[in-house]
Design a protein around this motif. Structure first.
Motif, PDB file in Angstrom:
ATOM      1  N   ASP A  52       0.813  -1.008  -0.568  1.00  0.00           N
ATOM      2  CA  ASP A  52       0.028   0.130  -0.243  1.00  0.00           C
ATOM      3  C   ASP A  52       0.928   1.517  -0.035  1.00  0.00           C
ATOM      4  O   ASP A  52       0.920   2.193  -0.331  1.00  0.00           O
ATOM      5  CB  ASP A  52      -0.662   0.368   0.959  1.00  0.00           C
ATOM      6  CG  ASP A  52      -2.138  -1.155   1.160  1.00  0.00           C
ATOM      7  OD1 ASP A  52      -2.227  -1.435  -0.026  1.00  0.00           O
ATOM      8  OD2 ASP A  52      -2.687  -1.504   2.277  1.00  0.00           O
TER       9      ASP A  52
ATOM     10  N   TRP B 171       0.874   4.218  -2.720  1.00  0.00           N
ATOM     11  CA  TRP B 171       0.614   5.494  -2.362  1.00  0.00           C
ATOM     12  C   TRP B 171       1.856   6.568  -3.527  1.00  0.00           C
ATOM     13  O   TRP B 171       1.104   7.397  -3.593  1.00  0.00           O
ATOM     14  CB  TRP B 171       0.527   5.801  -1.292  1.00  0.00           C
ATOM     15  CG  TRP B 171      -0.238   6.490  -0.158  1.00  0.00           C
ATOM     16  CD1 TRP B 171      -1.228   7.495  -0.626  1.00  0.00           C
ATOM     17  CD2 TRP B 171       0.656   7.989   0.226  1.00  0.00           C
ATOM     18  NE1 TRP B 171      -1.477   8.434  -0.338  1.00  0.00           N
ATOM     19  CE2 TRP B 171       0.309   8.359   0.305  1.00  0.00           C
ATOM     20  CE3 TRP B 171       2.546   8.003  -0.297  1.00  0.00           C
ATOM     21  CZ2 TRP B 171       0.372  10.444   0.298  1.00  0.00           C
ATOM     22  CZ3 TRP B 171       3.425   9.421   0.351  1.00  0.00           C
ATOM     23  CH2 TRP B 171       2.671  10.254   1.267  1.00  0.00           C
TER      24      TRP B 171
ATOM     25  N   PHE C 254      -4.746  -0.016  -4.741  1.00  0.00           N
ATOM     26  CA  PHE C 254      -4.291  -0.277  -3.212  1.00  0.00           C
ATOM     27  C   PHE C 254      -5.548   0.459  -2.158  1.00  0.00           C
ATOM     28  O   PHE C 254      -6.174   0.673  -1.924  1.00  0.00           O
ATOM     29  CB  PHE C 254      -2.506   0.576  -3.081  1.00  0.00           C
ATOM     30  CG  PHE C 254      -3.344   2.150  -2.780  1.00  0.00           C
ATOM     31  CD1 PHE C 254      -3.784   2.894  -3.578  1.00  0.00           C
ATOM     32  CD2 PHE C 254      -2.536   2.593  -2.411  1.00  0.00           C
ATOM     33  CE1 PHE C 254      -3.477   4.344  -3.791  1.00  0.00           C
ATOM     34  CE2 PHE C 254      -2.938   3.837  -1.543  1.00  0.00           C
ATOM     35  CZ  PHE C 254      -2.848   4.919  -2.704  1.00  0.00           C
ATOM     36  N   ASP C 255      -5.128   0.327  -0.549  1.00  0.00           N
ATOM     37  CA  ASP C 255      -5.930   0.164  -0.092  1.00  0.00           C
ATOM     38  C   ASP C 255      -5.531   2.124   0.399  1.00  0.00           C
ATOM     39  O   ASP C 255      -4.814   1.923   1.529  1.00  0.00           O
ATOM     40  CB  ASP C 255      -6.058  -0.580   1.753  1.00  0.00           C
ATOM     41  CG  ASP C 255      -6.398   0.239   2.382  1.00  0.00           C
ATOM     42  OD1 ASP C 255      -7.247   1.035   2.294  1.00  0.00           O
ATOM     43  OD2 ASP C 255      -6.508  -0.605   3.929  1.00  0.00           O
ATOM     44  N   ARG C 256      -6.640   3.335   0.124  1.00  0.00           N
ATOM     45  CA  ARG C 256      -5.869   4.433   0.498  1.00  0.00           C
ATOM     46  C   ARG C 256      -5.882   4.847   2.015  1.00  0.00           C
ATOM     47  O   ARG C 256      -4.934   5.288   2.756  1.00  0.00           O
ATOM     48  CB  ARG C 256      -5.851   5.344  -0.473  1.00  0.00           C
ATOM     49  CG  ARG C 256      -6.153   7.113   0.160  1.00  0.00           C
ATOM     50  CD  ARG C 256      -6.495   8.283  -1.350  1.00  0.00           C
ATOM     51  NE  ARG C 256      -5.879   8.024  -2.258  1.00  0.00           N
ATOM     52  CZ  ARG C 256      -4.665   8.531  -3.518  1.00  0.00           C
ATOM     53  NH1 ARG C 256      -3.802   9.262  -2.167  1.00  0.00           N
ATOM     54  NH2 ARG C 256      -4.232   8.417  -4.255  1.00  0.00           N
TER      55      ARG C 256
END
Ligand SMILES: [Zn+2]
Lengths: 556, 157
Positions: free
Chosen positions: A169, A173, A508-510
């Protein structure tokens, strides 16, 4: 508007086309299939009979943007004073031999038939500057690889033993925030270790503060890039750049990633043995053997060519170690924020200097011993090994054995005697050059619509007159087209256009990663997390550059 | 000081952080360096950039009567240009107060208030984004310069 390029000999390795005479059609900036049936009215025709056609060349590793290039510019007024470029025709004025001004850089690339260049050392916190500089490089598509691996946040994550998911992640990011297309690691952990006064960090040596090793960093980052589906493998500037004996480290680096894709950049600088009286020898044969055996590995060479240049690198540890070689005698090393560092050391490669002459041989040996041109790329690590303007000369060295051996006869005889170069008969073909400088580079970066001449490709096209003297041939193309516009005719710029910015945006998992990053930025950084993120408007609002997002594996 | 830092680095780590600049001069210097290869005070008289901080210093050029026209571009500060005998064109922040009226004053908006943009911090390393906070209806300095360039025609660009 329909344009036709008639009767050229086409080299399009992405489609297995090796010098076939074909017509190409261009409409709205794209190559289209041959229009059949209804009466075709061609608006503009270019007679390409007797000429060689390739897609526009792609430099997949060239330092054309970011703070260190402008530090080099400010450090070396003589580089500019000795090489002034007056304004002429459509071209504005500029200056510089090894660290040329941005406008001049774009003109020179285009005049050699290049239509894309990728900046390989974008510091996350300084990515904005890299983009601003690249936005002022005309005629050229650009993109960046963002540097991780010596940044405090990543090293904390790694040493705390978080799940790979969290690292993925963070990597995603960072690619998003910096508007880049790949991830680069420079002297893994070493730039940080230098801040703690460690002067070297070998593959299995521990960072004294975080307790992690370069091997661990490489494994974590190669895995992140792979699992995120980013097309370009982790771009690795390894440990121990320039150190005699670093071949062992490089071979261990290759085996250390356990089959995951990895790109080793400027491999020439990492291929040194310690044999002989001077404890400096060529490791090219072993490196080429490892490359040939490991299909997960790609390399670019970072060939050195003789003359004055400047080395600019994120590797502050190794640049500091080499500052004694600075020519002229001035240099800059910087620790930068929580991120990384940089070092700028001007350098003159001399053909009568044993080490420099052997470096020249080592690079060429690697080129000639590597079997698969899809996995090796033509670079000088501009400007570190030589300015990119030497590419036509380098191409001739690869394509013309007689020329190569004539040059070999002029360098330090002690170095020449230690090299196998004179016994290598291989000559690169035009097809192989087209792979190294076009099709292979586009495939490596995941640029689906560049580096080839099939229907749907962007019409980035270079037309050369075939000549025996390959240096002359590649110095001055007859025509260069950028997104379907004729920008160069007979080696002269005839139209100014602005290139695209190539990026990827993995999923991705922001929210998850920003919940960790926000307090980290507030506590340790000198800018707010929101300001760190580069928004699309910052790139596109001036109406010149356009952001192109290439799909990651698994994305539509 | 640089020599001391270099000497100390032989055994341990040491660095200096130079800080300075105001009113956008760090930003101008950076852009000048990547566009021309040199910091500010560059002349283009011969068709290519020549760096000479003494000969191309604006103050000296004005004092010694070597300039025919002063073009003053200042979008952050309301400080007026130096007073001079030559005609003066000001592309300046709206609200600039003059003790001697310039021949031409084109008021423009402020980056970071009226327009988005970028600006270097005083460390000369990190550039920050500037955001638009209002729409004041004022023109942007870069558009004014572009319009002047276009009006002069392609020969002079
Ligand atoms: Zn490099």
């Amino acid at each position: 508007m329909l344009m036709k390029l008639t009767g050229g000999k086409v080299y399009d390795p992405a489609h297995g086309i090796d010098g076939e005479v074909r017509d190409l059609y261009i409409r709205d900036g794209r190559i289209i299939a041959h229009p059949h049936g209804e009466a075709v009215s061609v608006d503009q025709e270019f007679d390409c009979r007797g000429k060689v056609i390739m897609s526009g060349a792609i430099d997949m590793h060239t330092h054309i943007g970011g703070g260190k290039v402008t530090i080099a510019r400010n450090l070396l007024p003589e580089d500019h004073r000795n090489d002034p470029v007056p304004r002429s025709g459509l071209k504005r004025a500029g200056a510089g031999h090894s660290a040329a001004s941005t406008l001049t850089t774009g003109y020179r690339y285009a005049e050699m038939g290049y239509t894309a260049g990728f900046e390989p050392a974008v510091l996350p916190i300084n990515a904005r500057q890299a983009h601003m500089e690249m936005a002022d490089v005309p005629l050229l598509d650009v993109g960046g690889y963002v540097m991780l691996g010596s940044d405090d946040f990543f090293l904390r994550l790694l040493s705390s033993g978080v799940d790979q998911e969290v690292i993925n992640d963070y990597v995603a990011w960072t690619v998003h925030s910096s508007q880049c297309i790949g991830i680069k690691v420079v002297n893994p952990g070493g730039i940080s270790a230098f801040k703690f006064n460690q002067r070297s960090l070998d593959l299995d040596e521990q960072h004294q503060y975080y307790g992690v090793t370069p091997r661990g960093i490489l494994q974590s980052l190669t895995r992140a890039v792979h699992e995120l589906g980013i097309p370009h493998p982790l771009h690795v500037h390894g440990c121990n750049l320039g150190v005699p004996g670093n071949i062992e480290t490089t071979l261990n680096t290759i085996s250390g990633v356990e089959g995951l894709p990895m790109h080793l950049t400027h491999i020439q600088f990492h291929s040194y043995g310690t044999e002989g009286d001077r404890k400096f020898s060529s490791g090219a044969a072993k490196i080429a053997e490892a490359l040939n055996k490991n299909p997960n590995i790609t390399v670019d060479v970072g060939q050195i060519l003789f003359g004055q240049t400047v080395t600019a690198s994120g590797d502050s540890m190794r640049q500091y170690a080499n500052h004694g070689h600075a020519h002229p005698n001035k240099w800059v090393c910087m620790d930068i924020e929580c991120d990384a560092g940089c070092g700028v050391v001007p350098f003159k490669y001399r053909d009568q200097n044993f080490v420099n002459a052997l470096q020249w041989c080592i690079g060429l040996e690697i080129f000639l011993l590597a079997e698969d041109p899809w996995r090796i790329f033509l670079t000088t690590d501009h400007p570190n090994g030589a300015p990119f303007t030497t590419y036509p000369h380098l191409i001739r060295l690869l394509m013309d054995k007689t020329f190569r051996n004539d040059r070999l006869a002029t360098i330090s005889p002690d170095a020449a005697a230690l090299s196998t170069l004179g016994s290598i008969d291989r000559e690169y073909s035009l097809y192989e050059i087209a792979i190294m400088t076009r099709a292979g580079a586009a495939r490596l970066l995941g640029l689906h619509d560049r580096g080839h001449l099939g229907a749907g490709a962007a019409a980035d096209i270079t037309v050369y007159t075939e000549q025996d003297d390959k240096e002359a041939m590649f110095t001055r193309p007859d025509y260069v087209f950028k997104d379907g516009e004729l920008i160069v005719r007979k080696g002269e710029v005839v139209k100014i256009v602005w290139g695209n910015l190539h990026t990827v945006r993995p999923e991705f998992d922001r929210a998850g990663i920003e919940s960790r990053l926000k307090p980290y930025f507030d506590r340790y950084h000198t800018m707010a997390m929101d300001n760190f993120v580069i928004r699309d408007w910052e790139i596109e609002d001036d109406g010149r550059s356009q952001i192109l997002v290439h799909p990651c594996r698994g994305q539509a | 000081m640089c020599k001391a830092i270099v000497a100390i680095n032989q055994v341990t780590r040491c660095a200096a952080l130079p800080l300075g600049g105001q009113e956008g001069d760090r930003t101008a210097s950076q852009v000048a360096a990547w566009i021309s290869g040199f910091p500010t005070r560059v002349g283009y008289l011969q068709g290519f950039p020549e760096y000479d901080p003494y000969h191309y210093g604006a103050e000296r050029l004005l004092l010694e009567g070597e300039a025919d026209l002063l073009v003053w571009v200042s979008t952050l500060s309301t400080n007026p240009p130096p007073e001079t005998q030559v005609p003066t064109l000001v592309i300046g922040r709206s609200g600039m107060v003059f003790s001697k009226e310039p021949e031409v004053f084109i008021p423009v908006g402020v980056p970071g208030i009226d327009f988005s943009g970028h600006m270097y911090r005083c460390d000369n390393v990190v550039a920050l984004p500037l955001y638009q906070l209002r729409d004041g209806g004022l023109p942007k300095a870069s558009n004014v310069l572009k319009a002047i360039e276009e009006a002069m025609g392609p020969e002079s660009s």
